[in-house]
Design a protein around this motif. Sequence first.
Motif, PDB file in Angstrom:
ATOM      1  N   LYS A   1      30.463  44.671  24.656  1.00 21.59           N
ATOM      2  CA  LYS A   1      31.776  45.341  24.653  1.00 21.59           C
ATOM      3  C   LYS A   1      31.790  46.531  25.591  1.00 21.59           C
ATOM      4  O   LYS A   1      32.748  46.783  26.310  1.00 21.59           O
TER       5      LYS A   1
ATOM      6  N   ARG B   1      32.022  45.418  29.057  1.00 18.62           N
ATOM      7  CA  ARG B   1      33.371  44.949  29.380  1.00 18.62           C
ATOM      8  C   ARG B   1      34.300  46.084  29.719  1.00 18.62           C
ATOM      9  O   ARG B   1      34.996  46.079  30.721  1.00 18.62           O
ATOM     10  N   SER B   2      34.324  47.105  28.833  1.00 18.90           N
ATOM     11  CA  SER B   2      35.271  48.192  29.078  1.00 18.90           C
ATOM     12  C   SER B   2      34.816  49.057  30.251  1.00 18.90           C
ATOM     13  O   SER B   2      35.612  49.502  31.066  1.00 18.90           O
ATOM     14  N   ARG B   3      33.491  49.224  30.368  1.00 20.16           N
ATOM     15  CA  ARG B   3      32.956  50.047  31.462  1.00 20.16           C
ATOM     16  C   ARG B   3      33.370  49.485  32.830  1.00 20.16           C
ATOM     17  O   ARG B   3      33.667  50.220  33.756  1.00 20.16           O
TER      18      ARG B   3
ATOM     19  N   HIS C   1      38.987  42.121  31.301  1.00 17.76           N
ATOM     20  CA  HIS C   1      39.864  41.914  30.152  1.00 17.76           C
ATOM     21  C   HIS C   1      39.298  40.874  29.185  1.00 17.76           C
ATOM     22  O   HIS C   1      39.739  40.725  28.060  1.00 17.76           O
TER      23      HIS C   1
END
Length: 269
Positions: free
Chosen positions: A12, A15-17, A21
């Motif tokens: 996660k 992914r955000s780093r 999407h």
Amino acid sequence: MSTTSKRKGGPKDARSRFGFHSPPFSRELPIDRRFQLPHVEETIDAIHQTVLQRESAALIAPAGSGKTVAVRALKERLPAARFNVHYVKVSDVSKRDMCRELAYAIGARPVGAFPALVRAVQEHFDKPVAEAEGTRPELILDDVHEMRSETLGLVKLLTNFDMDSRLVVSFVLVGHPSLRRILQRDDLEDVARRVAHYAELRLLSREETRRYVEHRCTAAGNLTPPFDDDAFEAIYELSRGNLRAIDGLARKALELAAARNGTSSARRT
Ligand SMILES: Nc1ncnc2c1ncn2[C@@H]1O[C@H](COP(=O)(O)OP(=O)(O)O)[C@@H](O)[C@H]1O
Ligand SMILES: [Mg+2]
């Protein structure tokens, strides 16, 4: 939510780093967003042609080389109005379940204990079927190299009939290179004889590996993939162009880079 996805540097975090999407290297791949390499698409075309001619094919390549994705793409090409396509991952299928799958595929009643099922399948083969009566049965058997021999013997049911006048099932046998040896067994001669086309998939080249990684990043929402030249080179060197290995390495590189938190890319360490 699992603890793995919460920890720093977990999927996660990565992914955000890096602004994805969706998970960039996951198995859950919408088939229309697959990476289309000419040699793979040609392989799919050739199997497609074989199936259209009511013949059977084998797709043989090592683990992680894109066989399952290729046959999923093949399935999409066979319109439901004309084909009754049945995909079976055979690894854990018992003799009875395999027989049920066969029955489903050919439109026989998939009920009863094993001997009754075999009878139902055989009876179904015994009656001539006009093309107009229904859709053509197409059976895709994945990971056939793992199939127990008693179950593989059932595939012989498919070959025990006169092809000109009766229902014709075409099948696509998918498996590791050991499938070639299996098909050379005397007791599977009839099955092997039905295979009109043998296809293989090769590993990706260095350049294809890079384009594959870029494609999967783009498909997951990151238009500037966070890998530098060294990272691409390391992924290729370690994976040797095996798709599943590329996925694993790229995922790990992103997680490590996210855990380090400072650098802008998943650089080689
Ligand atoms: N055409 C493709 N486009 C995108 N990803 C692919 C493609 N082919 C394979 N992959 C990726 O590689 C992984 C392994 O492919 P798979 O078809 O499962 O290999 P095999 O069945 O030969 O073991 C898949 O989970 C998927 O992530
Ligand atoms: Mg597979």
